[in-house]
Design a protein around this motif. Sequence first.
Motif, mmCIF file in Angstrom:
data_model
loop_
_atom_site.group_PDB
_atom_site.id
_atom_site.type_symbol
_atom_site.label_atom_id
_atom_site.label_comp_id
_atom_site.label_asym_id
_atom_site.label_seq_id
_atom_site.Cartn_x
_atom_site.Cartn_y
_atom_site.Cartn_z
ATOM 1 N N GLY A 142 62.455 59.653 26.352
ATOM 2 C CA GLY A 142 63.677 59.838 25.576
ATOM 3 C C GLY A 142 63.552 59.437 24.122
ATOM 4 N N ALA A 143 62.336 59.362 23.627
ATOM 5 C CA ALA A 143 62.126 58.971 22.228
ATOM 6 C C ALA A 143 62.362 60.153 21.291
ATOM 7 C CB ALA A 143 60.701 58.451 22.044
ATOM 8 N N TRP A 144 62.510 59.836 20.032
ATOM 9 C CA TRP A 144 62.601 60.861 18.992
ATOM 10 C C TRP A 144 61.271 60.889 18.277
ATOM 11 C CZ3 TRP A 144 67.855 60.115 16.036
ATOM 12 C CH2 TRP A 144 68.908 60.332 16.929
ATOM 13 N N GLY A 145 60.793 62.093 17.978
ATOM 14 C CA GLY A 145 59.543 62.241 17.248
ATOM 15 C C GLY A 145 59.770 63.038 15.981
ATOM 16 N N CYS A 146 59.224 62.566 14.875
ATOM 17 C CA CYS A 146 59.316 63.280 13.605
ATOM 18 C C CYS A 146 57.906 63.646 13.174
ATOM 19 C CB CYS A 146 59.996 62.427 12.544
ATOM 20 S SG CYS A 146 60.202 63.324 10.991
ATOM 21 N N PHE A 147 57.633 64.929 13.106
ATOM 22 C CA PHE A 147 56.315 65.428 12.762
ATOM 23 C C PHE A 147 56.314 65.799 11.281
ATOM 24 C CE2 PHE A 147 57.060 66.037 17.249
ATOM 25 C CZ PHE A 147 55.939 65.447 17.789
ATOM 26 N N ASP A 148 55.596 65.007 10.496
ATOM 27 C CA ASP A 148 55.596 65.136 9.043
ATOM 28 C C ASP A 148 54.694 66.290 8.602
ATOM 29 O OD1 ASP A 148 56.253 64.430 6.429
ATOM 30 O OD2 ASP A 148 54.627 62.975 6.283
ATOM 31 N N GLU A 149 55.135 67.002 7.564
ATOM 32 C CA GLU A 149 54.411 68.135 6.989
ATOM 33 C C GLU A 149 53.958 69.120 8.072
ATOM 34 O OE1 GLU A 149 51.845 67.668 3.758
ATOM 35 O OE2 GLU A 149 52.812 65.846 3.033
ATOM 36 N N PHE A 150 54.906 69.490 8.882
ATOM 37 C CA PHE A 150 54.667 70.362 10.035
ATOM 38 C C PHE A 150 54.047 71.693 9.625
ATOM 39 C CE2 PHE A 150 56.150 72.925 13.696
ATOM 40 C CZ PHE A 150 55.674 72.129 14.719
ATOM 41 N N ASN A 151 54.414 72.192 8.459
ATOM 42 C CA ASN A 151 53.932 73.500 8.043
ATOM 43 C C ASN A 151 52.497 73.464 7.497
ATOM 44 O OD1 ASN A 151 55.020 72.131 5.818
ATOM 45 N ND2 ASN A 151 55.506 74.009 4.730
ATOM 46 N N ARG A 152 51.798 72.357 7.688
ATOM 47 C CA ARG A 152 50.373 72.317 7.347
ATOM 48 C C ARG A 152 49.516 72.680 8.542
ATOM 49 N NH1 ARG A 152 48.285 67.748 3.503
ATOM 50 N NH2 ARG A 152 46.677 69.333 3.333
ATOM 51 N N LEU B 63 62.373 64.565 32.324
ATOM 52 C CA LEU B 63 62.980 64.788 31.017
ATOM 53 C C LEU B 63 64.135 63.826 30.794
ATOM 54 C CD1 LEU B 63 63.297 66.733 28.527
ATOM 55 C CD2 LEU B 63 64.912 67.987 29.908
ATOM 56 N N ASP B 64 64.059 63.060 29.730
ATOM 57 C CA ASP B 64 65.162 62.199 29.314
ATOM 58 C C ASP B 64 65.953 62.979 28.265
ATOM 59 O OD1 ASP B 64 66.768 60.325 27.818
ATOM 60 O OD2 ASP B 64 65.514 58.716 28.637
ATOM 61 N N PRO B 65 67.254 63.200 28.483
ATOM 62 C CA PRO B 65 68.038 64.040 27.569
ATOM 63 C C PRO B 65 68.218 63.446 26.170
ATOM 64 C CG PRO B 65 69.461 62.993 29.179
ATOM 65 C CD PRO B 65 68.054 62.691 29.595
ATOM 66 N N ASN B 66 67.820 62.190 25.955
ATOM 67 C CA ASN B 66 67.929 61.585 24.632
ATOM 68 C C ASN B 66 66.756 61.943 23.723
ATOM 69 O OD1 ASN B 66 70.381 60.128 25.109
ATOM 70 N ND2 ASN B 66 69.197 58.775 26.420
ATOM 71 N N ALA B 67 65.762 62.628 24.250
ATOM 72 C CA ALA B 67 64.587 62.994 23.460
ATOM 73 C C ALA B 67 64.992 63.918 22.315
ATOM 74 C CB ALA B 67 63.558 63.683 24.347
ATOM 75 N N GLY B 68 64.291 63.793 21.202
ATOM 76 C CA GLY B 68 64.574 64.644 20.049
ATOM 77 C C GLY B 68 63.304 64.963 19.293
ATOM 78 N N ILE B 69 63.240 66.161 18.751
ATOM 79 C CA ILE B 69 62.071 66.588 17.986
ATOM 80 C C ILE B 69 62.537 67.000 16.602
ATOM 81 C CG2 ILE B 69 60.183 68.250 17.838
ATOM 82 C CD1 ILE B 69 60.359 68.472 20.913
ATOM 83 N N PHE B 70 61.942 66.387 15.588
ATOM 84 C CA PHE B 70 62.293 66.656 14.202
ATOM 85 C C PHE B 70 61.015 66.953 13.428
ATOM 86 C CE2 PHE B 70 65.215 63.698 16.109
ATOM 87 C CZ PHE B 70 66.456 64.248 15.814
ATOM 88 N N ILE B 71 61.145 67.731 12.371
ATOM 89 C CA ILE B 71 59.980 68.035 11.540
ATOM 90 C C ILE B 71 60.332 67.877 10.075
ATOM 91 C CG2 ILE B 71 58.993 69.633 13.226
ATOM 92 C CD1 ILE B 71 59.961 71.952 11.445
ATOM 93 N N THR B 72 59.332 67.587 9.256
ATOM 94 C CA THR B 72 59.501 67.632 7.809
ATOM 95 C C THR B 72 58.533 68.669 7.274
ATOM 96 O OG1 THR B 72 57.824 65.980 7.251
ATOM 97 C CG2 THR B 72 60.047 65.173 7.734
ATOM 98 N N MET B 73 58.916 69.272 6.159
ATOM 99 C CA MET B 73 58.069 70.288 5.537
ATOM 100 C C MET B 73 58.187 70.169 4.028
ATOM 101 S SD MET B 73 58.878 73.685 7.804
ATOM 102 C CE MET B 73 59.998 74.238 6.574
ATOM 103 N N ASN B 74 57.148 70.570 3.347
ATOM 104 C CA ASN B 74 57.197 70.778 1.916
ATOM 105 C C ASN B 74 57.141 72.282 1.694
ATOM 106 O OD1 ASN B 74 57.338 68.170 0.744
ATOM 107 N ND2 ASN B 74 55.225 67.818 1.338
#
Length: 110
Positions: A6-16, A52-63
């Motif tokens: 149920g963690a949140w993940g932020c994938f930095d510069e995803f568009n690389r 599956l834990d419903p608190n899970a979240g997927i986030f991305i950053t892009m330039n």
Amino acid sequence: GLVKCGAWGCFDEFNRLEEAVLSAVSMQIQTIQAAIRNRATSCELLDRQVDLDPNAGIFITMNPAGKGYGGRQKLPDNLKQLFRPVAMSRPDNEQIAEVILFSEGFKEAR
């Protein structure tokens, strides 16, 4: 791991990422988001059933793709649809300070 606990993940510069990797990742993200949306208790990832834990979240950053940001590319439309865009800008510190002072009772914060 993120989905199961149920963690949140932020994938930095995803568009690389390379286009082939983006395509593979988008399939997994679609599966995870569909399972969360349907309130499923598990989903199948890489031929394995994962709790599956419903608190899970997927986030991305892009330039931005293009000049000054080498190695970045635009996201494919199917992947772009999986995320909500949010634009960031420089904060106006003077206005923030003024609002804080007014909220604390100062009559003339300027």
